[in-house]
Design an enzyme around this catalytic site. Structure first.
Site, PDB file in Angstrom:
ATOM      1  CB  SER A 113      23.992  24.688 -41.994  1.00  0.00           C
ATOM      2  OG  SER A 113      23.161  25.432 -42.838  1.00  0.00           O
ATOM      3  CE  LYS A 159      20.399  22.728 -43.519  1.00  0.00           C
ATOM      4  NZ  LYS A 159      20.233  24.150 -43.148  1.00  0.00           N
TER       5      LYS A 159
END
Lengths: 203, 203
Positions: free
Chosen positions: B114, B151
């Site tokens: 990701s 993230k």
DNA sequence: TATACAGGCGAACAAATGTTCCCTGTTTCA
DNA sequence: TGAAACAGGGAACATTTGTTCGCCTGTATA
């Protein structure tokens, strides 16, 4: 697990080793901890050794080895458990080991984006292990006509190519008369972010 | 600079410290180097100390401190000079420092792609420095509804978002009722390649 | 209330460990 | 062609350093 007192001993010893590069003698520990008897220290060391908080061989002067576990490595985190719980620890990274075992290796600071599709960016550090040989497909450092470059090594019926990982760059075909040498193989990529340099900068 | 013989002494001492966690006594060095007189060893140690190859205080048992410079970092390589020449060395990476200074930090093993557009791949290790706060734009580790994720942190008038760096993934909007916590800030990315694990694996 | 155990003191003792002195060679370099 | 530096030997010696053995004080805890 460990009493406060024991923790203080450990801290003192760790600090001493940190400052001096070798461990303290029993008498030095006594002085540092404000004790007057060496036997008190010895008993404390025995307790710590029994508890596995330090390694020590009998009768060896300054023979305390602080088993630094290294930095914990967390893998898949289990739901419902605190992130840093023991159960999540997969192992420990012993960075000091690398310093020693890298014997002869060096970090090359990456200049440019020619390997960006391999997730190697400008400014990254790559650990190069010197080697005169390299296998097709491996990434390594090469010297071509006096320039040093990091590329993927390709060798097939068409010859030897140094492949960039960025469409803006062209492969380098090694000609017969080029000055060419394999410097070494890339073993690791390292990137500092968000002030990571502070904790870890080239001195 | 240093004779072959001196280099061998240094290697022996370094190996001994590596194996035992404390330095060898003069007699142990003598045995290890095949010498029969302790005075020969002492004189050799004196030479090495004078040369700055090791630190040693007199009269201190097993008091040898190997000043490990760390792993050399090479930057722009000068043409016409051997790659590993002094002139090309920009500095030294002291990885052991990191172990010490990372106090409380940990490596998180990256699971999934990701963050691939940030050049962080599946299997990479990222060093997380625990922190309850993080700034817009920084990459960090977060706990969202029991899951831990890496993230980019985004906070604006629309709320808090955890941004992936991969178009196949969607941003995560942190709702009012979500279980959410900032675990820490990413300070470093590390990737092992081509057997790098052998030189540097979680134990 | 015994018993175990963490902490400590002191002194005597036993090893382990570093230092010094005096020698014999070889190599290096001005 | 000497002086200096490197390498190593052997033995006596001086310290440093770890160990052991009583003995004492609290604090738990079964």
């Amino acid at each position: 697990m460990m009493t406060d007192r024991q923790k203080k001993f450990l801290d003192f010893i760790e600090g001493f080793i940190n400052d001096n590069g070798y461990s303290p003698s029993i008498r030095e520990i006594a002085k540092g901890m404000g004790l007057s008897s060496t036997s008190s220290v010895k008993k404390m060391l025995d307790r710590l050794t029994d508890g596995g908080f330090l390694n020590r061989s009998n009768s060896i002067a300054r023979g305390i080895d602080m088993p630094s576990k290294g930095i914990p490595v967390l893998g898949r985190i289990k739901a419902g458990v605190p992130v840093e719980a023991e159960e999540n620890i997969e192992g420990y990274m012993k960075l000091d080991r690398l310093t020693i075992r890298s014997g002869g290796g060096f970090f090359l600071k990456v200049d440019g984006d020619s390997m960006k599709d391999e997730a190697i960016l400008d400014g990254d550090y790559v650990l190069i292990k010197p080697s005169p040989v390299i296998t097709h497909g491996q990434i390594g450092a090469f010297r071509v006509n006096g320039e040093v470059t990091l590329k993927t090594f390709r060798q097939d019926s068409e010859g030897i190519f140094l492949m960039p990982a960025n469409e803006d760059f062209d492969p380098i075909l090694i000609g017969e008369y080029d000055d060419f040498a394999v410097i070494g193989i890339m073993k690791m990529v390292m990137r500092m972010t968000e002030g990571g340099h502070n904790a870890f900068e080239p001195a």
